[in-house]
Design an enzyme around this catalytic site. Sequence first.
Site, PDB file in Angstrom:
ATOM      1  N   ARG A  32      46.123  43.846  31.194  1.00 39.57           N
ATOM      2  CA  ARG A  32      46.185  45.181  31.796  1.00 39.57           C
ATOM      3  C   ARG A  32      47.547  45.465  32.417  1.00 39.57           C
ATOM      4  O   ARG A  32      47.641  46.067  33.480  1.00 39.57           O
ATOM      5  CB  ARG A  32      45.096  45.354  32.855  1.00 39.57           C
ATOM      6  N   ARG A  36      47.517  51.783  35.972  1.00 40.00           N
ATOM      7  CA  ARG A  36      47.757  52.610  37.155  1.00 40.00           C
ATOM      8  C   ARG A  36      48.644  51.996  38.224  1.00 40.00           C
ATOM      9  O   ARG A  36      49.081  52.697  39.122  1.00 40.00           O
ATOM     10  CB  ARG A  36      46.428  53.038  37.759  1.00 40.00           C
ATOM     11  N   ARG A  45      50.500  59.449  31.937  1.00 35.67           N
ATOM     12  CA  ARG A  45      49.161  59.323  31.374  1.00 35.67           C
ATOM     13  C   ARG A  45      48.424  60.657  31.337  1.00 35.67           C
ATOM     14  O   ARG A  45      47.696  60.962  30.405  1.00 35.67           O
ATOM     15  CB  ARG A  45      48.413  58.267  32.187  1.00 35.67           C
ATOM     16  N   ASP A  81      41.652  50.346  23.995  1.00 34.91           N
ATOM     17  CA  ASP A  81      40.534  49.900  24.827  1.00 34.91           C
ATOM     18  C   ASP A  81      39.487  49.240  23.946  1.00 34.91           C
ATOM     19  O   ASP A  81      39.411  49.525  22.746  1.00 34.91           O
ATOM     20  CB  ASP A  81      39.916  51.078  25.592  1.00 34.91           C
ATOM     21  N   TYR A 158      28.081  46.996  27.218  1.00 39.55           N
ATOM     22  CA  TYR A 158      28.301  48.414  27.538  1.00 39.55           C
ATOM     23  C   TYR A 158      27.351  49.316  26.749  1.00 39.55           C
ATOM     24  O   TYR A 158      26.811  50.286  27.279  1.00 39.55           O
ATOM     25  CB  TYR A 158      29.751  48.817  27.261  1.00 39.55           C
TER      26      TYR A 158
HETATM   27  O1  CP3 Z   1      47.751  46.895  29.476  1.00 45.35           O
HETATM   28  C1  CP3 Z   1      46.818  46.512  28.779  1.00 45.35           C
HETATM   29  O2  CP3 Z   1      46.207  45.467  29.035  1.00 45.35           O
HETATM   30  C2  CP3 Z   1      46.509  47.267  27.511  1.00 45.35           C
HETATM   31  C3  CP3 Z   1      45.388  48.001  27.366  1.00 45.35           C
HETATM   32  C4  CP3 Z   1      43.939  47.700  27.726  1.00 45.35           C
HETATM   33  C5  CP3 Z   1      43.111  48.703  28.305  1.00 45.35           C
HETATM   34  N1  CP3 Z   1      41.832  48.259  28.283  1.00 45.35           N
HETATM   35  C6  CP3 Z   1      43.573  50.007  28.779  1.00 45.35           C
HETATM   36  C7  CP3 Z   1      42.818  50.633  29.902  1.00 45.35           C
HETATM   37  C8  CP3 Z   1      43.132  46.615  27.427  1.00 45.35           C
HETATM   38  C9  CP3 Z   1      43.529  45.267  26.854  1.00 45.35           C
HETATM   39  C10 CP3 Z   1      41.792  46.976  27.780  1.00 45.35           C
HETATM   40  C11 CP3 Z   1      40.633  46.128  27.537  1.00 45.35           C
HETATM   41  C12 CP3 Z   1      39.382  46.402  28.245  1.00 45.35           C
HETATM   42  N2  CP3 Z   1      38.763  47.598  28.466  1.00 45.35           N
HETATM   43  C13 CP3 Z   1      38.549  45.385  28.729  1.00 45.35           C
HETATM   44  C14 CP3 Z   1      38.834  43.911  28.621  1.00 45.35           C
HETATM   45  C15 CP3 Z   1      39.816  43.486  29.635  1.00 45.35           C
HETATM   46  C16 CP3 Z   1      39.225  43.243  30.978  1.00 45.35           C
HETATM   47  O3  CP3 Z   1      39.657  43.910  31.926  1.00 45.35           O
HETATM   48  O4  CP3 Z   1      38.382  42.343  31.089  1.00 45.35           O
HETATM   49  C17 CP3 Z   1      37.425  45.987  29.315  1.00 45.35           C
HETATM   50  C18 CP3 Z   1      36.279  45.295  30.003  1.00 45.35           C
HETATM   51  C19 CP3 Z   1      37.575  47.396  29.131  1.00 45.35           C
HETATM   52  C20 CP3 Z   1      36.655  48.493  29.536  1.00 45.35           C
HETATM   53  C21 CP3 Z   1      37.319  49.354  30.549  1.00 45.35           C
HETATM   54  N3  CP3 Z   1      38.254  50.319  30.238  1.00 45.35           N
HETATM   55  C22 CP3 Z   1      37.212  49.302  31.962  1.00 45.35           C
HETATM   56  C23 CP3 Z   1      36.281  48.385  32.726  1.00 45.35           C
HETATM   57  C24 CP3 Z   1      38.100  50.266  32.495  1.00 45.35           C
HETATM   58  C25 CP3 Z   1      38.410  50.528  33.951  1.00 45.35           C
HETATM   59  C26 CP3 Z   1      37.945  51.812  34.485  1.00 45.35           C
HETATM   60  C27 CP3 Z   1      38.906  52.353  35.526  1.00 45.35           C
HETATM   61  O5  CP3 Z   1      39.368  53.476  35.342  1.00 45.35           O
HETATM   62  O6  CP3 Z   1      39.200  51.627  36.495  1.00 45.35           O
HETATM   63  C28 CP3 Z   1      38.734  50.885  31.399  1.00 45.35           C
HETATM   64  C29 CP3 Z   1      39.776  51.931  31.474  1.00 45.35           C
HETATM   65  C30 CP3 Z   1      41.137  51.502  31.102  1.00 45.35           C
HETATM   66  N4  CP3 Z   1      41.449  50.863  29.943  1.00 45.35           N
HETATM   67  C31 CP3 Z   1      42.331  51.713  31.855  1.00 45.35           C
HETATM   68  C32 CP3 Z   1      43.372  51.187  31.085  1.00 45.35           C
HETATM   69  C33 CP3 Z   1      44.852  51.207  31.386  1.00 45.35           C
HETATM   70  C34 CP3 Z   1      42.368  52.405  33.228  1.00 45.35           C
HETATM   71  C35 CP3 Z   1      43.183  53.535  33.489  1.00 45.35           C
HETATM   72  C36 CP3 Z   1      43.132  54.812  32.704  1.00 45.35           C
HETATM   73  O7  CP3 Z   1      42.049  55.342  32.404  1.00 45.35           O
HETATM   74  O8  CP3 Z   1      44.240  55.317  32.457  1.00 45.35           O
END
Ligand code: CP3
Length: 354
Positions: A32, A36, A45, A81, A158
């Site tokens: 990640r 943010r 974004r 994602d 999910y």
């Molecule tokens: O920088 C990176 O790592 C690249 C991109 C990446 C994202 N999601 C972008 C993202 C990766 C590798 C993921 C994988 C992902 N997504 C996982 C596995 C990694 C982990 O954390 O265990 C999981 C469980 C998800 C599902 C998911 N997507 C969650 C739980 C969230 C968080 C919700 C939140 O807003 O806090 C997301 C949203 C998400 N995916 C963001 C990002 C950068 C958050 C910010 C946004 O919406 O811009």
Amino acid sequence: MTEPLPPLLRACAGLPGEPGTLSGRVPVWFMRQAGRSLPEYRALRGEGTILDAIANVELACELTLQPVRRYGVDAAILYSDIVVPAAAIGFGVDVAPGTGPVVEHPFRSAADLQRLRPLEADLDTPYVVDTVRALVAELPDEVPLIGFAGAPFTVASYLVEGRPTRTWLRTKALMHGDEALWHQLMDRLADLAIASLRSQIDAGARAVQLFDSWAGALNPQDYARFVLPHSRKVFDAVARPGLPLIHFGVDTGELLGLMASAGATVMGVDWRVPLDEARRRVPDGVALQGNLDPAVCAAPWEAVAAAVRDVLRRNAGHPGHVFNLGHGVLPELDPEVLARVVELVHAEGRADGT
Ligand code: CP3
């Protein structure tokens, strides 16, 4: 003369490097790393769902590159994602800001299997393929692009729960209550991960990570019976010579050996298991990725530095180490601190095997 392997690929292969040179560097990147905590991420974004940002090739490229520039990390990870393939075939999943994946009609019965048709990556997620191609053209050779997919269990959790969960109640009720349907669901999700990963590899991703973030919710016997065969199918289907296969989950101390046996060449380790202990839990030849506690990065710098040095000390110069956090960057973290972590790992990490 042949080009030396980039530090990430050398470490994933468990090969020693010469101290003081790029080849001997302990590579570091952050799960990640795009997100943010970066002001430039928040500025670019925009509002709306992350799925729209991911579908915008130019934007997804830029968001992937931001942390590479800011931190000087040794890998880029595709901005995407884990729910992208399921969303792209029309399962009806979105990602709610601050919450995570939410599903309009969760997976409940055999009838829902029809909503999980195979992914045709070129047609369903052409933007993923295009983003990978553009990034590979842009990135220097020493900064490989990591592609990724969600592992069948974590994506299933999910789709079945309909939103993030702390108990995995419906997921566990399904796997134990209707084992045949569970395996059918997992098989389809394995196929989605395979199709997505193959498309990323074909487009130039030089390593892949299978995120089974929530596998640690399971005990070893349930993991072995309900999950392992499906993750193994994914790794078997995408394995290629020289391609690192990274496998990661949170709270997986008791599962590290089993998860490695799915076919991973690199095991991700969260912060709960010291790296020297993790090394004893995986077979020889499997590299490790991790495992600085992300929350510790909010402490004063001297404490962060001590925690970084402790990870390096426990690795003890083993060549198969990719430095990372034990889970993703938290939005509250100061990017300056993470940049200093990278500098410190590069300055003090050893991969000479002595
Ligand atoms: O920088 C990176 O790592 C690249 C991109 C990446 C994202 N999601 C972008 C993202 C990766 C590798 C993921 C994988 C992902 N997504 C996982 C596995 C990694 C982990 O954390 O265990 C999981 C469980 C998800 C599902 C998911 N997507 C969650 C739980 C969230 C968080 C919700 C939140 O807003 O806090 C997301 C949203 C998400 N995916 C963001 C990002 C950068 C958050 C910010 C946004 O919406 O811009």
